[in-house]
Design an enzyme around this catalytic site. Structure first.
Site, PDB file in Angstrom:
ATOM      1  N   ASP A  67      38.447  48.243  44.389  1.00 45.80           N
ATOM      2  CA  ASP A  67      37.181  47.891  43.747  1.00 45.80           C
ATOM      3  C   ASP A  67      36.557  46.645  44.354  1.00 45.80           C
ATOM      4  OD1 ASP A  67      39.146  46.186  42.776  1.00 45.80           O
ATOM      5  OD2 ASP A  67      39.088  46.961  40.743  1.00 45.80           O
ATOM      6  N   ASN A 136      43.787  45.595  28.829  1.00 48.62           N
ATOM      7  CA  ASN A 136      43.206  46.719  28.085  1.00 48.62           C
ATOM      8  C   ASN A 136      43.576  48.061  28.729  1.00 48.62           C
ATOM      9  OD1 ASN A 136      41.662  46.841  30.378  1.00 48.62           O
ATOM     10  ND2 ASN A 136      39.702  46.343  29.391  1.00 48.62           N
ATOM     11  N   HIS A 138      43.187  48.900  31.895  1.00 49.01           N
ATOM     12  CA  HIS A 138      42.373  49.370  33.026  1.00 49.01           C
ATOM     13  C   HIS A 138      43.186  49.390  34.317  1.00 49.01           C
ATOM     14  CE1 HIS A 138      40.536  45.138  34.141  1.00 49.01           C
ATOM     15  NE2 HIS A 138      41.695  45.318  34.724  1.00 49.01           N
ATOM     16  N   GLU A 143      37.481  50.982  33.036  1.00 51.63           N
ATOM     17  CA  GLU A 143      37.618  50.333  31.736  1.00 51.63           C
ATOM     18  C   GLU A 143      37.797  51.385  30.631  1.00 51.63           C
ATOM     19  OE1 GLU A 143      38.218  47.295  31.830  1.00 51.63           O
ATOM     20  OE2 GLU A 143      36.490  46.013  32.201  1.00 51.63           O
TER      21      GLU A 143
HETATM   22  P1  PGA Z   1      46.099  40.657  37.217  1.00 49.09           P
HETATM   23  O1  PGA Z   1      44.992  41.754  36.988  1.00 49.09           O
HETATM   24  O2  PGA Z   1      46.956  41.149  38.346  1.00 49.09           O
HETATM   25  O3  PGA Z   1      45.356  39.415  37.604  1.00 49.09           O
HETATM   26  O4  PGA Z   1      46.868  40.524  35.944  1.00 49.09           O
HETATM   27  C1  PGA Z   1      45.366  43.071  36.851  1.00 49.09           C
HETATM   28  C2  PGA Z   1      44.148  43.906  36.567  1.00 49.09           C
HETATM   29  O5  PGA Z   1      43.258  43.443  35.848  1.00 49.09           O
HETATM   30  O6  PGA Z   1      44.097  45.044  37.058  1.00 49.09           O
END
Ligand code: PGA
Length: 252
Positions: A67, A136, A138, A143
């Site tokens: 992304d 959450n 994702h 999302e």
């Molecule tokens: P993080 O993010 O590795 O900074 O915990 C993971 C994500 O949001 O996919």
């Protein structure tokens, strides 16, 4: 789906890097799907170490990132293109032209997404996709929603995601609210998927993840339908699951 317990972040990162290195040894021109965020930093550091000390060769490897924020240039130090360059690509012998991130500067959402979609198809699909997971649920920027969106698409980030990601920006108002992300279909089409998670703040997420109910309100749950998916998590991230359902952890 195998859930693999590791003692700490360093071991989680080392095990993940070894699986990625094995993929590169098996297929030197493989297509790696890569992720940003805090979780994969240790994996990238370990791969850099293996490149330096064991000659792990990235010269034919191709990469596609999950992304990118819409509106950020690859030179902006908050962009995911910049993150990948600084934390990984510039330390290994990968060809810059073999590394790909969605084009955040293309304001035409449909064009930006279909172009990325075509690129992944032209590369022959993803051999191994590395994923983090949001609180959450994702994966990429997919999302919570009423459905799974299969294709690369533009996504509005939830308030929670914007708040979480604000730690990388000077001010919360600077966090872009839209992003381009690979869809669930592309992630699921990867031949192997490795999801990594660490830290006590992911313990509830991992307990929810292990419930095995496929639910678009927790997008990562789709991975239960993948034939070759691994979750590699540290002790802290598995601290709730290990009490509630230790039988779901492969190596306990
Ligand atoms: P993080 O993010 O590795 O900074 O915990 C993971 C994500 O949001 O996919």
């Amino acid at each position: 789906m195998k859930i693999i317990y590791t003692e700490n972040y360093e071991v989680m990162s080392a095990v993940t890097a070894q699986l990625i290195a094995a993929q590169i040894y098996r297929k030197p021109d493989c297509v790696l799907g890569l992720a940003t965020g805090s979780t994969p930093l240790g994996t990238y550091a370990e791969l850099i170490r293996m490149h330096r000390s064991q000659n792990l060769n990235f010269s034919k490897v191709r990469t596609v990132n999950l992304d990118e924020y819409k509106g950020l240039s690859p030179d902006s130090d908050q962009s995911y293109a910049y993150f990948m360059r600084e934390n990984f690509f510039r330390h290994i012998n990968i060809r810059p032209e073999n590394t790909h991130v969605p084009n955040g500067l293309n304001p035409d959402e449909d064009a930006a997404c279909s172009c990325y979609e075509r690129l992944i198809d032209d590369l022959g699909g993803i051999d191994l996709q590395l994923l983090g997971i949001g609180h959450n649920g994702h994966i990429g920027f997919n999302e919570p929603d009423d459905t799974f969106i299969m294709d690369t698409h533009a996504e509005s980030l939830t308030e929670k995601t914007v708040r979480m990601n604000a730690r990388f920006f000077e001010r919360i108002e600077d966090v872009p609210t839209r992003a381009y992300t690979m869809g669930i279909g592309q992630i699921m089409a990867a031949k192997t998927v490795i999801l990594i998670a660490n830290g006590a703040d992911k313990a509830e997420t991992m307990a929810r993840f292990a419930e095995r109910t496929i639910d678009p309100h927790f997008q990562g749950s789709i991975l239960h339908a993948h034939r070759n998916a691994y979750v590699i998590a540290d002790k802290a991230a598995l601290s709730i699951l290990i009490k509630q359902a230790p039988q779901l952890i492969s190596n306990r």
